[in-house]
Design a protein around this motif. Structure first.
Motif, PDB file in Angstrom:
ATOM      1  N   VAL A   1     -11.049   0.981   3.804  1.00 23.07           N
ATOM      2  CA  VAL A   1     -10.586   1.777   2.680  1.00 23.07           C
ATOM      3  C   VAL A   1     -11.751   2.590   2.131  1.00 23.07           C
ATOM      4  CG1 VAL A   1      -8.785   0.128   2.125  1.00 23.07           C
ATOM      5  CG2 VAL A   1     -10.979  -0.045   0.988  1.00 23.07           C
ATOM      6  N   THR A   2     -11.427   3.760   1.575  1.00 20.25           N
ATOM      7  CA  THR A   2     -12.469   4.657   1.067  1.00 20.25           C
ATOM      8  C   THR A   2     -13.059   4.134  -0.235  1.00 20.25           C
ATOM      9  OG1 THR A   2     -11.285   6.501   2.085  1.00 20.25           O
ATOM     10  CG2 THR A   2     -12.972   7.049   0.459  1.00 20.25           C
ATOM     11  N   ALA A   3     -12.201   3.678  -1.141  1.00 17.90           N
ATOM     12  CA  ALA A   3     -12.654   3.088  -2.405  1.00 17.90           C
ATOM     13  C   ALA A   3     -11.649   2.007  -2.793  1.00 17.90           C
ATOM     14  CB  ALA A   3     -12.744   4.147  -3.501  1.00 17.90           C
ATOM     15  N   THR A   4     -12.144   0.974  -3.481  1.00 21.60           N
ATOM     16  CA  THR A   4     -11.262  -0.142  -3.811  1.00 21.60           C
ATOM     17  C   THR A   4     -11.702  -0.807  -5.100  1.00 21.60           C
ATOM     18  OG1 THR A   4     -10.177  -2.117  -2.925  1.00 21.60           O
ATOM     19  CG2 THR A   4     -12.540  -1.913  -2.545  1.00 21.60           C
TER      20      THR A   4
ATOM     21  N   ASN B   1     -10.868  -5.006  -6.772  1.00 21.54           N
ATOM     22  CA  ASN B   1     -10.207  -6.295  -6.485  1.00 21.54           C
ATOM     23  C   ASN B   1      -9.864  -6.420  -5.005  1.00 21.54           C
ATOM     24  OD1 ASN B   1     -10.300  -6.977  -9.198  1.00 21.54           O
ATOM     25  ND2 ASN B   1      -8.270  -6.150  -9.622  1.00 21.54           N
ATOM     26  N   GLY B   2     -10.766  -5.974  -4.145  1.00 19.26           N
ATOM     27  CA  GLY B   2     -10.466  -6.032  -2.722  1.00 19.26           C
ATOM     28  C   GLY B   2     -11.685  -5.818  -1.862  1.00 19.26           C
ATOM     29  N   ASP B   3     -11.449  -5.512  -0.605  1.00 18.29           N
ATOM     30  CA  ASP B   3     -12.496  -5.358   0.392  1.00 18.29           C
ATOM     31  C   ASP B   3     -12.494  -3.926   0.918  1.00 18.29           C
ATOM     32  OD1 ASP B   3     -13.051  -8.381   0.697  1.00 18.29           O
ATOM     33  OD2 ASP B   3     -10.910  -8.229   1.142  1.00 18.29           O
ATOM     34  N   LEU B   4     -13.672  -3.452   1.305  1.00 17.83           N
ATOM     35  CA  LEU B   4     -13.769  -2.129   1.923  1.00 17.83           C
ATOM     36  C   LEU B   4     -13.412  -2.184   3.405  1.00 17.83           C
ATOM     37  CD1 LEU B   4     -17.015  -0.748   0.237  1.00 17.83           C
ATOM     38  CD2 LEU B   4     -14.667   0.075  -0.095  1.00 17.83           C
ATOM     39  N   SER B   5     -13.536  -3.350   4.007  1.00 20.17           N
ATOM     40  CA  SER B   5     -13.189  -3.523   5.421  1.00 20.17           C
ATOM     41  C   SER B   5     -12.612  -4.919   5.608  1.00 20.17           C
ATOM     42  CB  SER B   5     -14.425  -3.338   6.298  1.00 20.17           C
ATOM     43  OG  SER B   5     -14.117  -3.514   7.666  1.00 20.17           O
ATOM     44  N   TYR B   6     -11.486  -5.011   6.322  1.00 17.58           N
ATOM     45  CA  TYR B   6     -10.838  -6.305   6.485  1.00 17.58           C
ATOM     46  C   TYR B   6      -9.833  -6.243   7.637  1.00 17.58           C
ATOM     47  CZ  TYR B   6      -7.352  -3.939   3.499  1.00 17.58           C
ATOM     48  OH  TYR B   6      -6.461  -3.040   2.954  1.00 17.58           O
ATOM     49  N   PRO B   7      -9.455  -7.396   8.188  1.00 19.54           N
ATOM     50  CA  PRO B   7      -8.532  -7.421   9.336  1.00 19.54           C
ATOM     51  C   PRO B   7      -7.076  -7.293   8.910  1.00 19.54           C
ATOM     52  CG  PRO B   7      -9.241  -9.636   8.836  1.00 19.54           C
ATOM     53  CD  PRO B   7     -10.010  -8.736   7.911  1.00 19.54           C
ATOM     54  N   VAL B   8      -6.269  -6.691   9.787  1.00 25.27           N
ATOM     55  CA  VAL B   8      -4.833  -6.541   9.598  1.00 25.27           C
ATOM     56  C   VAL B   8      -4.161  -6.843  10.934  1.00 25.27           C
ATOM     57  CG1 VAL B   8      -2.966  -4.875   9.199  1.00 25.27           C
ATOM     58  CG2 VAL B   8      -4.981  -4.868   7.715  1.00 25.27           C
ATOM     59  N   ASN B   9      -3.015  -7.497  10.894  1.00 20.28           N
ATOM     60  CA  ASN B   9      -2.233  -7.768  12.107  1.00 20.28           C
ATOM     61  C   ASN B   9      -0.888  -7.056  12.020  1.00 20.28           C
ATOM     62  OD1 ASN B   9      -4.074  -9.447  13.401  1.00 20.28           O
ATOM     63  ND2 ASN B   9      -3.322 -11.280  12.387  1.00 20.28           N
ATOM     64  N   ILE B  10      -0.497  -6.377  13.090  1.00 18.88           N
ATOM     65  CA  ILE B  10       0.824  -5.765  13.180  1.00 18.88           C
ATOM     66  C   ILE B  10       1.586  -6.474  14.291  1.00 18.88           C
ATOM     67  CG2 ILE B  10       2.126  -3.655  13.662  1.00 18.88           C
ATOM     68  CD1 ILE B  10      -0.098  -2.039  12.457  1.00 18.88           C
ATOM     69  N   MET B  11       2.755  -7.020  13.929  1.00 15.70           N
ATOM     70  CA  MET B  11       3.521  -7.838  14.860  1.00 15.70           C
ATOM     71  C   MET B  11       4.951  -7.343  14.955  1.00 15.70           C
ATOM     72  SD  MET B  11       2.115 -11.607  13.696  1.00 15.70           S
ATOM     73  CE  MET B  11       2.813 -12.388  15.147  1.00 15.70           C
ATOM     74  N   ALA B  12       5.604  -7.674  16.056  1.00 19.31           N
ATOM     75  CA  ALA B  12       6.999  -7.290  16.256  1.00 19.31           C
ATOM     76  C   ALA B  12       7.896  -8.084  15.324  1.00 19.31           C
ATOM     77  CB  ALA B  12       7.405  -7.520  17.707  1.00 19.31           C
ATOM     78  N   LEU B  13       9.001  -7.470  14.926  1.00 21.19           N
ATOM     79  CA  LEU B  13      10.054  -8.150  14.185  1.00 21.19           C
ATOM     80  C   LEU B  13      11.170  -8.461  15.170  1.00 21.19           C
ATOM     81  CD1 LEU B  13      11.247  -9.094  11.447  1.00 21.19           C
ATOM     82  CD2 LEU B  13      12.208  -6.808  11.196  1.00 21.19           C
ATOM     83  N   GLU B  14      11.509  -9.723  15.284  1.00 23.99           N
ATOM     84  CA  GLU B  14      12.481 -10.165  16.279  1.00 23.99           C
ATOM     85  C   GLU B  14      13.763  -9.345  16.199  1.00 23.99           C
ATOM     86  OE1 GLU B  14      14.064 -12.366  19.400  1.00 23.99           O
ATOM     87  OE2 GLU B  14      12.010 -12.358  18.637  1.00 23.99           O
ATOM     88  N   GLY B  15      14.164  -8.788  17.345  1.00 22.40           N
ATOM     89  CA  GLY B  15      15.411  -8.040  17.439  1.00 22.40           C
ATOM     90  C   GLY B  15      15.308  -6.580  17.053  1.00 22.40           C
ATOM     91  N   GLU B  16      14.132  -6.123  16.611  1.00 25.88           N
ATOM     92  CA  GLU B  16      13.956  -4.737  16.179  1.00 25.88           C
ATOM     93  C   GLU B  16      13.003  -3.998  17.120  1.00 25.88           C
ATOM     94  OE1 GLU B  16      15.578  -3.257  13.853  1.00 25.88           O
ATOM     95  OE2 GLU B  16      16.550  -4.972  12.905  1.00 25.88           O
ATOM     96  N   THR B  17      13.269  -2.715  17.334  1.00 26.47           N
ATOM     97  CA  THR B  17      12.417  -1.920  18.215  1.00 26.47           C
ATOM     98  C   THR B  17      11.610  -0.859  17.469  1.00 26.47           C
ATOM     99  OG1 THR B  17      14.233  -0.364  18.646  1.00 26.47           O
ATOM    100  CG2 THR B  17      13.971  -2.225  20.164  1.00 26.47           C
TER     101      THR B  17
END
Length: 287
Positions: free
Chosen positions: A138-141, A143-159
């Motif tokens: 993130v450019t500015a923040t 109550n948080g972090d400037l760099s952090y991990p994120v996971n993107i996962m499939a939603l069952e039954g959705e494309t």
């Protein structure tokens, strides 16, 4: 003290998963008995009754064992069910088969783990190219972090709809992985990918009933620094040159809506430069 009458047979777990890409999984069946006990054979079966998306023997997987009967010649220890998956090159979603222990030659009791649910994970999801781990910057923040991990996962039954874990940061934010227990809350945001795969839309107002600091609502603004009105959704531009990158240019936060911390936001993201609609948060997929 353990006696011969206490002997039993069971799986070592009740769930397992395997990729459908011609993968092999080994599933141990444990015989708990006294040393010197007579040899024992165990019969199992594949059961798909009542399953919404069943994995079918011969279509989705093959049994590598010579038969559906295991043998433990030493009288105690284990034998293994070995299964190889079949890649069908079609997106059908994850499938499941229940493996049940049905009988044994010594009439031992079966333990509580007498059925194992094996999930065959579909590798052919149309969004497979963008699913996975990301690094958020993130450019500015506040109550948080400037760099952090994120996971993107499939939603069952959705494309076109995905689950996004971790956008609330790691310092004060919610877990970046699905819960290990069905009793725990699942802290994710839903995002919808456009038909041409060029953008993702994350609706504002998505709520978590509770987190460490109180209930939260995902809140988004129309611009990059919060001077404009609130928006209906956070829109990210997806690019794939040299890797998958998702760029957001709107201010957002996870607003606490009740309790002592009401009105405070977790993991703000904004941009203070003079250029309108500059990047506030960039997600880069880990290769």
């Amino acid at each position: 003290m353990f006696s011969p009458e206490d002997a039993f047979i069971a799986f070592t777990t009740t769930t397992a998963s395997v990729s459908e890409i011609n993968s092999t999984v080994s599933i141990p069946v444990q015989v708990t008995a006294l040393k010197g006990a007579p040899s024992v054979s165990v019969t199992f079966e594949f059961d798909i009754e009542g399953l919404e998306k069943p994995a079918i023997e011969g279509e989705d997987f093959t049994l590598l064992n010579a038969s559906k009967t295991l043998s433990v010649s030493s009288g105690y220890g284990y034998d293994t069910i070995r299964i190889k998956t079949i890649d069908n090159d079609l997106f059908t979603g994850n499938k499941t088969v229940n493996i049940k222990l049905v009988s044994n030659s010594l009439d031992y009791d079966f333990g509580a783990e007498n059925t194992l649910a094996l999930t065959v994970n579909d590798d052919d999801h149309p969004l497979g190219w963008m699913l996975g781990s990301y690094n958020a910057k993130v450019t500015a923040t506040a109550n948080g972090d400037l760099s952090y991990p994120v996971n993107i996962m499939a939603l069952e039954g959705e494309t076109k709809i995905v689950k996004i874990y971790g956008l609330s940061g790691v310092g004060l934010g919610a877990p970046i992985d699905p819960p290990t227990s069905e009793d725990d809350f699942d802290y994710y945001l839903l995002g919808t990918v456009s038909d041409d795969f060029s953008s993702i839309s994350i609706k504002s107002g998505q709520e978590w009933d509770d987190w460490n600091y109180g209930p939260t609502s995902f809140t988004v603004w129309l611009d990059d620094n919060g001077e404009a009105d609130e928006a209906d959704a956070l829109i990210g531009t997806i690019t794939t040159d040299g890797g998958v990158v998702i760029t957001f240019s709107q201010q957002f936060t996870f607003m606490i809506t009740e309790g002592n911390n009401e009105g405070l936001g977790i993991q703000w993201a904004w941009n203070e430069d003079a250029e309108p609609n500059s990047p506030t948060c960039i997600l880069t997929r880990a290769e």
